[in-house]
Each structure stands twice: as C-alpha cells, then as structure tokens.
Scaffold this motif. Structure first.
Motif, PDB file in Angstrom:
ATOM      1  N   ALA A 212     -10.230  15.823  -4.571  1.00 55.83           N
ATOM      2  CA  ALA A 212     -10.514  14.957  -3.427  1.00 55.83           C
ATOM      3  C   ALA A 212      -9.884  13.589  -3.617  1.00 55.83           C
ATOM      4  CB  ALA A 212     -12.025  14.817  -3.246  1.00 55.83           C
ATOM      5  N   ALA A 213      -9.901  13.103  -4.852  1.00 55.61           N
ATOM      6  CA  ALA A 213      -9.316  11.797  -5.130  1.00 55.61           C
ATOM      7  C   ALA A 213      -7.826  11.785  -4.844  1.00 55.61           C
ATOM      8  CB  ALA A 213      -9.577  11.404  -6.577  1.00 55.61           C
ATOM      9  N   ALA A 214      -7.164  12.879  -5.165  1.00 53.92           N
ATOM     10  CA  ALA A 214      -5.719  12.952  -4.937  1.00 53.92           C
ATOM     11  C   ALA A 214      -5.383  12.943  -3.452  1.00 53.92           C
ATOM     12  CB  ALA A 214      -5.157  14.213  -5.596  1.00 53.92           C
ATOM     13  N   ALA A 215      -6.302  13.436  -2.616  1.00 56.37           N
ATOM     14  CA  ALA A 215      -6.037  13.511  -1.178  1.00 56.37           C
ATOM     15  C   ALA A 215      -6.386  12.233  -0.434  1.00 56.37           C
ATOM     16  CB  ALA A 215      -6.818  14.681  -0.579  1.00 56.37           C
ATOM     17  N   TYR A 216      -7.177  11.370  -1.060  1.00 51.20           N
ATOM     18  CA  TYR A 216      -7.620  10.140  -0.402  1.00 51.20           C
ATOM     19  C   TYR A 216      -6.605   9.037  -0.649  1.00 51.20           C
ATOM     20  CZ  TYR A 216     -10.603   6.035   0.516  1.00 51.20           C
ATOM     21  OH  TYR A 216     -11.112   4.855   0.988  1.00 51.20           O
ATOM     22  N   GLY A 217      -6.186   8.357   0.399  1.00 48.10           N
ATOM     23  CA  GLY A 217      -5.153   7.338   0.271  1.00 48.10           C
ATOM     24  C   GLY A 217      -5.658   5.960  -0.080  1.00 48.10           C
ATOM     25  N   GLY A 218      -6.978   5.789  -0.111  1.00 51.91           N
ATOM     26  CA  GLY A 218      -7.543   4.497  -0.460  1.00 51.91           C
ATOM     27  C   GLY A 218      -7.815   3.623   0.742  1.00 51.91           C
ATOM     28  N   ARG A 219      -8.272   2.397   0.487  1.00 47.48           N
ATOM     29  CA  ARG A 219      -8.654   1.455   1.534  1.00 47.48           C
ATOM     30  C   ARG A 219      -8.087   0.076   1.203  1.00 47.48           C
ATOM     31  NH1 ARG A 219     -12.619   3.439  -1.567  1.00 47.48           N
ATOM     32  NH2 ARG A 219     -14.063   2.063  -2.684  1.00 47.48           N
ATOM     33  N   PRO A 220      -7.772  -0.722   2.217  1.00 50.21           N
ATOM     34  CA  PRO A 220      -7.044  -1.968   1.976  1.00 50.21           C
ATOM     35  C   PRO A 220      -7.867  -3.018   1.246  1.00 50.21           C
ATOM     36  CG  PRO A 220      -7.648  -1.769   4.292  1.00 50.21           C
ATOM     37  CD  PRO A 220      -7.980  -0.464   3.645  1.00 50.21           C
ATOM     38  N   ASP A 221      -7.306  -3.500   0.158  1.00 50.70           N
ATOM     39  CA  ASP A 221      -7.912  -4.558  -0.651  1.00 50.70           C
ATOM     40  C   ASP A 221      -7.039  -5.804  -0.488  1.00 50.70           C
ATOM     41  OD1 ASP A 221      -9.186  -6.031  -2.831  1.00 50.70           O
ATOM     42  OD2 ASP A 221      -9.929  -4.108  -3.557  1.00 50.70           O
ATOM     43  N   GLY A 222      -6.691  -6.479  -1.582  1.00 47.51           N
ATOM     44  CA  GLY A 222      -5.895  -7.690  -1.498  1.00 47.51           C
ATOM     45  C   GLY A 222      -4.458  -7.421  -1.100  1.00 47.51           C
ATOM     46  N   ALA A 223      -3.729  -8.496  -0.780  1.00 49.66           N
ATOM     47  CA  ALA A 223      -2.373  -8.325  -0.255  1.00 49.66           C
ATOM     48  C   ALA A 223      -1.486  -9.511  -0.616  1.00 49.66           C
ATOM     49  CB  ALA A 223      -2.416  -8.144   1.256  1.00 49.66           C
ATOM     50  N   ALA A 224      -0.195  -9.315  -0.430  1.00 45.33           N
ATOM     51  CA  ALA A 224       0.809 -10.364  -0.606  1.00 45.33           C
ATOM     52  C   ALA A 224       1.914 -10.132   0.418  1.00 45.33           C
ATOM     53  CB  ALA A 224       1.379 -10.345  -2.022  1.00 45.33           C
ATOM     54  N   VAL A 225       2.673 -11.176   0.703  1.00 44.73           N
ATOM     55  CA  VAL A 225       3.746 -11.109   1.692  1.00 44.73           C
ATOM     56  C   VAL A 225       5.059 -11.509   1.033  1.00 44.73           C
ATOM     57  CG1 VAL A 225       4.611 -12.077   3.868  1.00 44.73           C
ATOM     58  CG2 VAL A 225       2.174 -11.555   3.607  1.00 44.73           C
ATOM     59  N   ASP A 226       6.140 -10.780   1.353  1.00 47.30           N
ATOM     60  CA  ASP A 226       7.449 -11.140   0.801  1.00 47.30           C
ATOM     61  C   ASP A 226       8.216 -12.031   1.778  1.00 47.30           C
ATOM     62  OD1 ASP A 226       8.827  -9.474   2.684  1.00 47.30           O
ATOM     63  OD2 ASP A 226       8.758  -7.755   1.334  1.00 47.30           O
ATOM     64  N   VAL A 227       9.403 -12.487   1.374  1.00 45.09           N
ATOM     65  CA  VAL A 227      10.149 -13.459   2.172  1.00 45.09           C
ATOM     66  C   VAL A 227      10.675 -12.864   3.477  1.00 45.09           C
ATOM     67  CG1 VAL A 227      10.800 -14.838   0.167  1.00 45.09           C
ATOM     68  CG2 VAL A 227      12.325 -13.008   0.962  1.00 45.09           C
ATOM     69  N   GLU A 228      10.700 -11.543   3.581  1.00 47.22           N
ATOM     70  CA  GLU A 228      11.107 -10.886   4.823  1.00 47.22           C
ATOM     71  C   GLU A 228       9.919 -10.672   5.765  1.00 47.22           C
ATOM     72  OE1 GLU A 228      13.104  -7.331   3.592  1.00 47.22           O
ATOM     73  OE2 GLU A 228      14.965  -8.409   3.070  1.00 47.22           O
ATOM     74  N   GLY A 229       8.723 -11.089   5.326  1.00 46.76           N
ATOM     75  CA  GLY A 229       7.531 -10.954   6.153  1.00 46.76           C
ATOM     76  C   GLY A 229       6.801  -9.647   5.999  1.00 46.76           C
ATOM     77  N   ASN A 230       7.202  -8.823   5.050  1.00 45.17           N
ATOM     78  CA  ASN A 230       6.511  -7.548   4.833  1.00 45.17           C
ATOM     79  C   ASN A 230       5.195  -7.793   4.100  1.00 45.17           C
ATOM     80  OD1 ASN A 230       8.727  -5.944   5.895  1.00 45.17           O
ATOM     81  ND2 ASN A 230       9.807  -6.495   4.014  1.00 45.17           N
ATOM     82  N   TYR A 231       4.172  -7.061   4.515  1.00 45.39           N
ATOM     83  CA  TYR A 231       2.803  -7.208   4.003  1.00 45.39           C
ATOM     84  C   TYR A 231       2.540  -6.071   3.023  1.00 45.39           C
ATOM     85  CZ  TYR A 231      -2.369  -7.595   4.420  1.00 45.39           C
ATOM     86  OH  TYR A 231      -3.724  -7.717   4.196  1.00 45.39           O
ATOM     87  N   TRP A 232       2.298  -6.418   1.738  1.00 45.30           N
ATOM     88  CA  TRP A 232       2.053  -5.447   0.675  1.00 45.30           C
ATOM     89  C   TRP A 232       0.555  -5.372   0.436  1.00 45.30           C
ATOM     90  CZ3 TRP A 232       6.188  -3.483  -2.700  1.00 45.30           C
ATOM     91  CH2 TRP A 232       7.456  -3.893  -2.300  1.00 45.30           C
ATOM     92  N   SER A 233      -0.050  -4.229   0.705  1.00 39.80           N
ATOM     93  CA  SER A 233      -1.497  -4.065   0.654  1.00 39.80           C
ATOM     94  C   SER A 233      -1.897  -3.113  -0.470  1.00 39.80           C
ATOM     95  CB  SER A 233      -1.998  -3.513   1.994  1.00 39.80           C
ATOM     96  OG  SER A 233      -3.369  -3.178   1.941  1.00 39.80           O
ATOM     97  N   ALA A 234      -2.782  -3.580  -1.364  1.00 36.20           N
ATOM     98  CA  ALA A 234      -3.328  -2.713  -2.407  1.00 36.20           C
ATOM     99  C   ALA A 234      -4.331  -1.750  -1.785  1.00 36.20           C
ATOM    100  CB  ALA A 234      -4.001  -3.557  -3.482  1.00 36.20           C
ATOM    101  N   GLN A 235      -4.237  -0.488  -2.149  1.00 32.08           N
ATOM    102  CA  GLN A 235      -5.130   0.539  -1.612  1.00 32.08           C
ATOM    103  C   GLN A 235      -6.115   0.974  -2.704  1.00 32.08           C
ATOM    104  OE1 GLN A 235      -4.882   1.543   1.878  1.00 32.08           O
ATOM    105  NE2 GLN A 235      -3.828  -0.422   1.627  1.00 32.08           N
ATOM    106  N   PHE A 236      -7.316   0.394  -2.662  1.00 31.18           N
ATOM    107  CA  PHE A 236      -8.337   0.664  -3.668  1.00 31.18           C
ATOM    108  C   PHE A 236      -8.741   2.139  -3.617  1.00 31.18           C
ATOM    109  CE2 PHE A 236     -12.511   0.562  -5.636  1.00 31.18           C
ATOM    110  CZ  PHE A 236     -12.339  -0.342  -6.667  1.00 31.18           C
ATOM    111  N   GLU A 237      -8.769   2.777  -4.768  1.00 34.01           N
ATOM    112  CA  GLU A 237      -9.021   4.211  -4.955  1.00 34.01           C
ATOM    113  C   GLU A 237      -7.875   5.075  -4.429  1.00 34.01           C
ATOM    114  OE1 GLU A 237     -13.535   5.461  -5.692  1.00 34.01           O
ATOM    115  OE2 GLU A 237     -13.096   5.192  -3.570  1.00 34.01           O
ATOM    116  N   GLY A 238      -6.782   4.462  -4.032  1.00 32.47           N
ATOM    117  CA  GLY A 238      -5.633   5.232  -3.560  1.00 32.47           C
ATOM    118  C   GLY A 238      -4.484   5.294  -4.542  1.00 32.47           C
ATOM    119  N   GLY A 239      -4.535   4.494  -5.616  1.00 34.88           N
ATOM    120  CA  GLY A 239      -3.476   4.516  -6.616  1.00 34.88           C
ATOM    121  C   GLY A 239      -2.118   4.115  -6.077  1.00 34.88           C
TER     122      GLY A 239
END
Length: 315
Positions: A212-239
């Motif tokens: 089940a863990a392998a099938a779950y993509g996780g949920r949005p935690d903290g984030a950062a933005v790069d100079v092109e404006g892309n939003y990088w989101s950590a997915q807790f329990e999603g690896g």
C-alpha cells in the motif's frame, strides 16, 4: 506530461532527525540550517565537513529564518521569537491567541520584503483551525502582527514566486496546494485559487503495509521555488518531490531514498544544490531497508538554481 527525474542523492551526515523541517542555506555563513520539531532543537551543518551543531529549544520549533541584522527569527509552539546569537537569549516578538495545548506553529519563512510568515497546525486535525500569520518589524518599535489566511488544518508549503506576486500555501491533510495573488507592499492576499490537488490517502491505508505504501503518492508538505518559477513540493509518505510549473502543471516526479520528505530548499554558491529534510519519527521498521535515509538531510545537484532565502528585516 510529467517525467521522472532521477538525481544523485547523498546524505549530508549520518545523523537523523525525528522530524526535520524548515531548511535554509545561509549564504553568508555557508551553512545549512533546519529544525527538528519533536526533537525541540535547531541544527546547522557545515556541509563541507559534515559537522552539525545542535541548539536545544524550550518548545517545538516549526520554522526558522535568518535576520538581516544577524541571528535568527523562530516560530516556536506558542509564538515568534528573535535570537541575536546562536544559542543565545530568545526575545518574544509576538504572542498569539491560539491554545498551545492543541495548536502550534509549523511551516514558515520570510517574504521578499522581510516580513516573517508562519502557519499553524491544529493537532487534533478534526477542525479547520490552522491559520497563516505575518510579523512585520520593518518600522521599528513593536512588530505588527497580521492574520493573512484561515481555513487550514496542517499549514505547509509556504513559498513565493520569483516576481514576488504569487504566494503558495498548502494544507497537508487535504492534499491540496493553493495560490494567491500577493501584494508586496501591503502583504495582502487576493484571488485565492487551487494550484494543485493531490489524490487522497487510500481508505484503510497502513504505513506498515509496504504494498500500500508503494501505491500511495504522499501528501504535500514543505516546498521551494526555483528561478524559473517551478514549485518543488515534498510529498510526505510518498518518497518523492513533485515539480510543478507556475501554471500548476506537473512537470516531474523526483524519487528520494527517504519515505517522508518534509521540505526542500536550494543552496550552495550557485543555488544549484537541492537539499531535502526528512522524517524518521514513528516510521515502521519495515521501511528501513527500502528507505535507508529516513530522517537524514539529503542533497543533490540540479540544473536550474533555486531562489535564495529571504532575510527578516527590522527597522
């Protein structure tokens, strides 16, 4: 259509945090900072030697940011504090009306103008009592406190676009990332809109069920933005991290050797080292073999640099 982006991840140290969060690269000190929330400590690392310093705190730190005049600003369980020196006295900048028995500060950072923003988490998680505040000390005197957004449970994912005109804020429990048009002068939020909605956790999900863990993509935690404006989101329990375009299009999935990433940040002299804090607290023993770096801070090189940390400003 999204792609899978494989990076060469390395742990910056063998040490593990219970729940690492709020990393930032300090460009003047050439150090990486982060907090361990249940460990009640602030950490900083010389990434060139791997040496880590620990600062024990009186309550759980949700987030931390550097100050232009030196030192730090921190959101602890009950309020926002100023530290002039590492390990020094904590000066309370602002108090809040929430009940610290059920609510504490979580994710936060400074905006480009130097205001410190921090959101709260309602720990019973059965009501939408999470809020987002800003603390403005630019005029001198007593800092100005403002309530900026409400109707959240687990505040996370706070970030700004490169032009400073968009603010992002996530609710981890709802698997949702929102965006607002941001007024840099007043700090006001307008034109609230959904930025990304992630699939919910499957019914009956158990973290010790590896299939089940392998099938779950996780949920949005903290984030950062790069100079092109892309939003990088950590997915807790999603690896993994998810990289979204400024329009909310999923561009890439970035696998990690840790099951519970909590927040990325960009650092190094060129802004092209991506750091990610992770969690180990309460994880099932079965995860250890598949996710060997649970709790460690990870680093990898990327092609596009990220935005530098914003500093807290005082009048």
């Amino acid at each position: 259509m999204s792609t899978t982006l494989h990076l060469n991840w390395q742990a910056i140290s063998p040490e593990r945090s219970k729940l690492g969060e709020s990393p930032f690269w300090h460009p003047h000190e050439q150090m990486l900072y982060w907090v361990d929330i249940p460990g009640r400590e602030l950490l900083r690392c010389n990434v060139f030697t791997g040496h880590i310093e620990h600062w024990a705190l009186p309550s759980e730190p949700g987030c931390v940011a550097p100050a232009r005049a030196g030192g730090l600003v921190l959101a602890l369980r009950d309020g926002v504090y100023r530290a002039r020196d590492w390990g020094g006295a904590l000066q309370r900048l602002a108090g809040f009306s929430h009940d610290p028995r059920t609510t504490r500060f979580n994710d936060g950072r400074c905006d480009p103008q130097g205001r410190f923003w921090a959101g709260t988490i309602y720990e019973p998680r059965d009501r939408r009592l999470g809020e987002l505040f800003s603390v403005d000390a630019r005029e001198g005197g007593k800092p100005t406190l403002a309530l900026r957004a409400i109707n959240n449970v687990v505040s996370n994912g706070l970030a700004w676009s490169p032009d400073g005109r968009t603010l992002y804020w996530a609710d981890t429990q709802d698997h949702r990332i929102d965006a607002w048009t941001f007024d840099p002068t007043s700090g006001a939020l307008r034109r609230h809109r959904l930025f990304a909605q992630l699939p919910p956790k499957p019914e009956g999900f158990r973290s010790d069920d590896m299939a089940a863990a392998a099938a779950y993509g996780g949920r949005p935690d903290g984030a950062a933005v790069d100079v092109e404006g892309n939003y990088w989101s950590a997915q807790f329990e999603g690896g993994r991290l998810l990289k979204f375009s400024p329009a909310g299009e999923l561009l890439a999935e970035v696998p990690l050797p840790a099951r519970c990433p909590t927040m990325p940040c960009f650092g190094g002299d060129d802004g092209r080292t991506l750091y990610v804090t992770t969690a180990s607290n309460g994880r099932p023993a079965a995860e250890a073999e598949r996710w060997p770096d649970n709790g460690r801070v990870l680093a990898a090189r990327v092609d596009v640099p990220g935005l530098p940390v914003n500093f807290f400003a005082e009048g």
